[in-house]
Scaffold this motif. Structure first.
Motif, PDB file in Angstrom:
ATOM      1  N   LEU A   1       6.699   3.616  -6.159  1.00 35.03           N
ATOM      2  CA  LEU A   1       6.533   2.171  -6.002  1.00 35.03           C
ATOM      3  C   LEU A   1       7.222   1.397  -7.127  1.00 35.03           C
ATOM      4  O   LEU A   1       7.732   0.301  -6.907  1.00 35.03           O
ATOM      5  CB  LEU A   1       5.045   1.810  -5.927  1.00 35.03           C
ATOM      6  N   ALA A   2       7.260   1.989  -8.328  1.00 31.14           N
ATOM      7  CA  ALA A   2       7.924   1.290  -9.440  1.00 31.14           C
ATOM      8  C   ALA A   2       9.437   1.209  -9.203  1.00 31.14           C
ATOM      9  O   ALA A   2      10.080   0.254  -9.654  1.00 31.14           O
ATOM     10  CB  ALA A   2       7.620   1.984 -10.768  1.00 31.14           C
TER      11      ALA A   2
ATOM     12  N   MET B   1      -5.588  -9.804  -3.371  1.00 30.50           N
ATOM     13  CA  MET B   1      -5.875  -9.486  -4.770  1.00 30.50           C
ATOM     14  C   MET B   1      -4.678  -9.845  -5.659  1.00 30.50           C
ATOM     15  O   MET B   1      -4.857 -10.260  -6.807  1.00 30.50           O
ATOM     16  CB  MET B   1      -6.222  -7.999  -4.928  1.00 30.50           C
TER      17      MET B   1
ATOM     18  N   ILE C   1       4.928  -5.917 -11.833  1.00 29.43           N
ATOM     19  CA  ILE C   1       3.577  -5.358 -11.746  1.00 29.43           C
ATOM     20  C   ILE C   1       3.343  -4.994 -10.287  1.00 29.43           C
ATOM     21  O   ILE C   1       3.358  -5.873  -9.415  1.00 29.43           O
ATOM     22  CB  ILE C   1       2.544  -6.405 -12.217  1.00 29.43           C
ATOM     23  N   VAL C   2       3.160  -3.711 -10.006  1.00 31.61           N
ATOM     24  CA  VAL C   2       2.882  -3.308  -8.624  1.00 31.61           C
ATOM     25  C   VAL C   2       1.377  -3.175  -8.460  1.00 31.61           C
ATOM     26  O   VAL C   2       0.718  -2.507  -9.257  1.00 31.61           O
ATOM     27  CB  VAL C   2       3.557  -1.968  -8.264  1.00 31.61           C
ATOM     28  N   LEU C   3       0.855  -3.823  -7.431  1.00 33.62           N
ATOM     29  CA  LEU C   3      -0.565  -3.720  -7.121  1.00 33.62           C
ATOM     30  C   LEU C   3      -0.704  -2.939  -5.828  1.00 33.62           C
ATOM     31  O   LEU C   3      -0.106  -3.304  -4.814  1.00 33.62           O
ATOM     32  CB  LEU C   3      -1.154  -5.123  -6.976  1.00 33.62           C
ATOM     33  N   SER C   4      -1.446  -1.841  -5.868  1.00 32.79           N
ATOM     34  CA  SER C   4      -1.643  -1.032  -4.656  1.00 32.79           C
ATOM     35  C   SER C   4      -3.119  -0.721  -4.524  1.00 32.79           C
ATOM     36  O   SER C   4      -3.604   0.281  -5.040  1.00 32.79           O
ATOM     37  CB  SER C   4      -0.796   0.240  -4.725  1.00 32.79           C
ATOM     38  N   ASN C   5      -3.829  -1.615  -3.897  1.00 34.35           N
ATOM     39  CA  ASN C   5      -5.285  -1.512  -3.800  1.00 34.35           C
ATOM     40  C   ASN C   5      -5.727  -1.592  -2.340  1.00 34.35           C
ATOM     41  O   ASN C   5      -6.520  -2.439  -1.965  1.00 34.35           O
ATOM     42  CB  ASN C   5      -5.927  -2.618  -4.638  1.00 34.35           C
ATOM     43  N   ALA C   6      -5.131  -0.718  -1.524  1.00 34.85           N
ATOM     44  CA  ALA C   6      -5.445  -0.644  -0.093  1.00 34.85           C
ATOM     45  C   ALA C   6      -5.255  -2.011   0.568  1.00 34.85           C
ATOM     46  O   ALA C   6      -4.397  -2.787   0.144  1.00 34.85           O
ATOM     47  CB  ALA C   6      -6.850  -0.083   0.111  1.00 34.85           C
TER      48      ALA C   6
ATOM     49  N   THR D   1       0.840  -1.198   0.000  1.00 36.15           N
ATOM     50  CA  THR D   1       0.000   0.000   0.000  1.00 36.15           C
ATOM     51  C   THR D   1       0.872   1.244   0.000  1.00 36.15           C
ATOM     52  O   THR D   1       0.604   2.191  -0.709  1.00 36.15           O
ATOM     53  CB  THR D   1      -0.964   0.044   1.208  1.00 36.15           C
ATOM     54  N   LYS D   2       1.939   1.238   0.806  1.00 32.56           N
ATOM     55  CA  LYS D   2       2.710   2.463   0.986  1.00 32.56           C
ATOM     56  C   LYS D   2       4.180   2.353   0.590  1.00 32.56           C
ATOM     57  O   LYS D   2       4.871   3.369   0.573  1.00 32.56           O
ATOM     58  CB  LYS D   2       2.628   2.944   2.444  1.00 32.56           C
TER      59      LYS D   2
END
Lengths: 206, 382
Positions: free
Chosen positions: B122-123, B151, B140-145, B102-103
């Motif tokens: 984040l990348a 996920m 692939i960065v996933l940032s979905n809370a 997330t952060k």
């Protein structure tokens, strides 16, 4: 399963302009992002007071989605099952920095939750989903630059596996006064073939 | 056509630096949460689970790093090494890397001298991880809370089914920082004691930190003792509020239905639920409504937050790995901190760690932005 899909429509918000399917709908030179996006909101007679509580990233994503969906000539509602897949480079860093500055000040160590909640990139998907009642698949990805290949694979997989009927897809990036939004709708109908080269071409269309 | 499944896995946490020792701690009902009085984290003492910095440094140096890495990068690299090393897989164009956070390196915003400013992106974090192991594909960065961790498994599965990759390594991690603590405190969501999910006397969240990793593949060569296949998953939005859980549990209910439909299962087929259970009033209540609507009120359920606290973008992956081991050991782990039901609809909370044959489990998570994810896993015949 690998049926051809189409790009039903697309919207850019970039360089002081709002474009729908490549056609400029609105142009206004403003000194900063905040006043520019406010003039976009006013021009399109958006009438959604919650807009003013949003951070920059949500305002940008919200307006791009609003212009695109309102003019898409398709009903957007719960039955439609339109997924939302967004991406960017800066995540929520613009708001993160603002939040960090406020907690760096010892007299203000506990700032308002209204700022903290926007320190996540996917909040803008929440804002779009609330506005258009989309109880649908949603995810936010981060890349160094626009990644048509990933968006193509992921949106195709959502429709192929019946997780969505259509996908609202794209890139929304804000940092300081720099902004770049490109949203498009992937669906089983349309004229423009859903291909990686085509997504890339449309993204770079000015 | 077989389903993608979970293979090698690892956890870096206050309870240990590999899955086996962490699961051993959980099975003994040991909590990694401690009362910490450290002004560098918060101006008041609070319960949290932190990774021992000395141990982290010691273990990380054993990997022979050639340059400086941030604390989160060290945690994530160690976790990923725990899956990349045993898998002995050539990192070709067919191998994906998903980074769930997330952060990311959010601590760098307050300490701007140690690393270049770019490293907070984040990348850039993902690039460091890619380069360390020599992955060929763009991460692939996933940032979905707070649903990011679970996920990420769903995204990996979908990309494998879409034939984008043959194998995907997922790594997830988030830090305990003043940024996060002050934010949850601003929401008045933090508990001053050890959290008690679903309990009548619950008083809020504890935040913790972990890094975790798993290999996801379809290739039977990588099946390990304890592998579970991914039968179905869904991630639906509440379309209701950006920070408050839905009163009807709408998004979570729809996510569970979507996962069940894809898995071709009914609610009765679920042997165990590894739920989100943050121990806030609204979240736990929302979950009870969604589970009731989905016909899952009777399925044994726990929240693992009492062991680790809420570990944000890593929690879904961490808890799925514990769920895998729960199936392997045919053991339902106690929902630590629970005493008496404090939600309006019935839930079958696991009060004591118990042996029971279990084959199928449901993992759920919910987070800000109205996000929810549900995924169903099944023991492989082996």
């Amino acid at each position: 399963m690998n049926t051809d899909y189409f790009i039903e429509g697309y919207c850019h918000i970039k360089n002081n302009r709002v474009l729908l399917n490549g056609e400029p709908l609105f142009t206004e030179k403003k000194p900063d992002f905040a006043s520019f996006i406010k003039s976009v909101y006013q021009h399109f007679e958006t009438d959604y007071p919650k807009f003013f509580k949003m951070d920059k990233l949500s305002k940008l994503a919200f307006m791009a989605a609003d212009v695109l969906l309102k003019n898409s000539g398709r009903p957007v509602n719960e039955e439609e099952n339109m997924a939302v897949v967004l991406s960017n480079r800066a995540s929520s860093l613009d708001t993160d920095r603002r939040y960090q500055e406020s907690i760096d000040d010892p007299d203000n160590f506990y700032p308002s939750p209204a700022v903290f909640v926007y320190t996540l990139p996917n909040i803008c998907i929440g804002e779009i989903s609330i506005r258009h009642k989309l109880y649908s698949e949603n995810s936010f990805f981060i890349f160094d630059k626009f990644n048509a290949d990933h968006l193509w694979h992921y949106s195709k997989s959502l429709i192929n596996h019946k997780k969505a009927d259509a996908v609202l897809c794209g890139w929304v990036d804000v940092e300081g006064d720099d902004y770049d939004a490109f949203l498009y709708i992937v669906s089983p109908k349309g004229d423009d073939k859903h291909k990686i080269e085509e997504i890339t071409r449309l993204y770079f269309t000015q | 056509m077989n389903n993608p499944f979970l293979s090698h896995n690892s956890i870096i946490s206050s309870l240990g630096f590999d899955s086996a020792s962490v699961v051993e701690g959980v099975s003994q009902e040991v909590s990694g949460l401690k009362l910490v009085d450290n002004p560098e984290i918060a101006p008041h003492p609070l319960y949290t689970s932190l990774i021992d910095p000395t141990l982290l440094q010691e273990r990380f140096e054993a990997l022979g790093p050639q340059k400086e890495y941030t604390r989160l990068e060290k945690m994530m690299l160690l976790a990923l090494n725990g899956t990349v090393a045993p898998a002995q897989l050539g990192l070709t164009e067919r191998v994906g890397l998903i980074v769930s956070t997330t952060k990311g390196n959010i601590d760098l915003l307050s300490d701007q001298d140690a690393f270049p400013r770019e490293r907070a992106y984040l990348a850039a974090l993902a690039q460091e991880i890619k380069d360390f192991f020599g992955f060929k594909t763009e991460p692939i960065v996933l940032s979905n809370a707070c649903v990011s961790g679970i996920m990420a498994i769903s995204v990996a599965k979908r990309l494998i089914n879409e034939k984008k990759f043959d194998h995907v390594f997922v790594v997830a991690g988030d830090l305990v920082t003043p940024f996060i603590i002050s934010g949850f405190n601003a929401f008045q969501a933090l508990s001053t004691e050890q959290c008690r999910p679903y309990c009548k006397t619950r008083s809020g969240i504890n935040i913790g930190e972990v890094a975790a990793s798993v290999l996801i593949t379809k290739n039977p060569k990588f099946e390990i003792d304890g592998s579970v296949e991914i039968l179905g998953d869904g991630s639906c939005n509440d379309a209701n509020h950006i920070s408050g859980p839905s009163r009807t549990g709408e998004g979570l209910y729809r996510s569970i239905r979507s996962a069940l439909r894809e898995a071709r299962l009914s609610a009765d087929d679920i042997d165990y639920i590894s739920a989100h259970g943050t121990a806030t009033q609204y979240n736990d209540e929302m979950e009870s409504i969604a589970f009731d609507r989905a016909g899952l009120a009777k399925a044994p359920l726990n929240s693992l937050k009492g062991y680790f606290g809420h570990t944000l973008g890593a929690s879904g992956l961490l808890e799925t790995i514990i769920g895998m081991h729960s199936l392997r050991q045919n053991t339902l782990f106690a929902s630590l901190g629970f005493r008496e039901l404090g939600v309006s609809l019935p839930l079958n909370i696991i009060k004591k760690t118990t042996a029971k044959p279990i084959d199928t489990f449901l993992k759920t998570a919910s987070g800000f932005g109205g996000s929810n994810t549900a995924a169903i896993f099944k023991k492989m015949k082996g």
